[in-house]
Design an enzyme around this catalytic site. Sequence first.
Site, PDB file in Angstrom:
ATOM      1  N   LYS A  42      11.420  40.705  76.087  1.00 50.41           N
ATOM      2  CA  LYS A  42      11.118  39.635  75.127  1.00 50.41           C
ATOM      3  C   LYS A  42      12.378  38.806  74.844  1.00 50.41           C
ATOM      4  O   LYS A  42      12.338  37.571  74.830  1.00 50.41           O
ATOM      5  CB  LYS A  42      10.569  40.237  73.825  1.00 50.41           C
ATOM      6  CG  LYS A  42       9.150  40.773  73.987  1.00 50.41           C
ATOM      7  CD  LYS A  42       8.701  41.634  72.809  1.00 50.41           C
ATOM      8  CE  LYS A  42       7.313  42.215  73.089  1.00 50.41           C
ATOM      9  NZ  LYS A  42       6.853  43.175  72.064  1.00 50.41           N
TER      10      LYS A  42
ATOM     11  N   GLN B 175       9.033  46.020  66.668  1.00 49.13           N
ATOM     12  CA  GLN B 175       8.466  46.691  67.838  1.00 49.13           C
ATOM     13  C   GLN B 175       7.842  48.021  67.420  1.00 49.13           C
ATOM     14  O   GLN B 175       8.490  48.854  66.789  1.00 49.13           O
ATOM     15  CB  GLN B 175       9.556  46.898  68.904  1.00 49.13           C
ATOM     16  CG  GLN B 175       9.048  47.487  70.200  1.00 49.13           C
ATOM     17  CD  GLN B 175       8.088  46.569  70.955  1.00 49.13           C
ATOM     18  OE1 GLN B 175       8.314  45.362  71.046  1.00 49.13           O
ATOM     19  NE2 GLN B 175       7.009  47.123  71.475  1.00 49.13           N
TER      20      GLN B 175
ATOM     21  N   ASP C 194       3.626  38.304  65.527  1.00 51.59           N
ATOM     22  CA  ASP C 194       2.653  39.211  66.155  1.00 51.59           C
ATOM     23  C   ASP C 194       1.247  38.983  65.598  1.00 51.59           C
ATOM     24  O   ASP C 194       0.272  39.497  66.155  1.00 51.59           O
ATOM     25  CB  ASP C 194       3.060  40.676  65.910  1.00 51.59           C
ATOM     26  CG  ASP C 194       3.930  41.214  67.044  1.00 51.59           C
ATOM     27  OD1 ASP C 194       3.750  40.750  68.184  1.00 51.59           O
ATOM     28  OD2 ASP C 194       4.769  42.089  66.778  1.00 51.59           O
TER      29      ASP C 194
END
Length: 308
Positions: free
Chosen positions: A54, A98, A121
């Site tokens: 990412k 994460q 997200d």
Amino acid sequence: MANGRILDGTAIAAAIKEDVAREVTKLAAQGILPGLAAVLVGNVPASQIYVRSKVKTCEALGIASELITPADTVTTGQMLALVAKLNAREDIDGILLQLPLPPQVNAKALLEAVNPDKDVDGFHPVNVGRLQTGQPGLSPCTPSGVIELLKRTGIPMSGQNAVVIGRSDIVGKPMAILLLQQNATVTVCHSKTRDLAEFTRNADILVVAMGHAGFVTSEMVKPGSTVIDVGMNRVTSREDFDRFFAGDSRREKMFREKGSTLVGDVDPRAFRVAGAYTPVPGGVGPLTIAMLMANTVRAAKLRRGLKV
Ligand code: NAP
């Protein structure tokens, strides 16, 4: 092996990233540099690979990124303090926590502590509500990527029977809402669904996100339909390999070299029945990171009241 048209997620992801890079250039002309903070706790190897990729993608697209790596002994309080700092920083547009987080950390409390406007997200209840009510916000990356793929490959959604297998908060549920927004007629199936095949055989678009290797068989797929396989399952035993890939010499070579290969939630033989399908790997997987980049730029614009 398959007769259906391959929906190339890698190519679509590349096109999405090109669009993002163009947006970043436009924002730079206005003195805006979108920034993503990625928080990676502990040493889970898979998470390390995902987060590194990412951060690398951010660099490639001109998005500023910062990797923060608290030790796996971190407390919920320390993590909340970190999130509060990132919420307050003007140069950070997106905050990525994460998952999984270590067991002593209250993941739910943390996800809810992220400023919804920086929640790239799309997991915060405020963004879930915005998605549900059709307000501008940030939607989860994997299902948004599936919609982009369907749009960019010209697969019609309006009026189509769409069946989603799986009702997780990160894939199945938002997938169903996004398909509904595209005017599909949506059915959501799950582990308590009676006679699953009865539903799937009627699906013009079948999205499978259940986490069971090769579960959906040829008999469950409507001939000519579009099959989107979100599942990612590692095959390590020879028995499973032969079950799914017997006679596939390219896979055989990969399996011998690496000792494993990936299979989705759809038995690869079922792709022969489909009119179009996403392969595993190279289907839905690459879209998730591309959409994270798109969401970061979107967050940067929404936060400044710019048109998205
Ligand atoms: P999850 O949270 O475990 O949810 C699985 C869903 O499948 C649940 O809703 C479950 O139903 C349903 N299910 C399980 N067994 C079933 C059965 N026999 N019949 C019908 N439904 C069944 O999984 P997830 O996070 O949504 O992920 C699903 C898959 O997608 C995994 O393989 C994951 O690795 C993959 N994934 C890929 C990406 C990507 O970027 N490509 C991103 C995210 C996830 P219940 O609710 O009734 O238990």
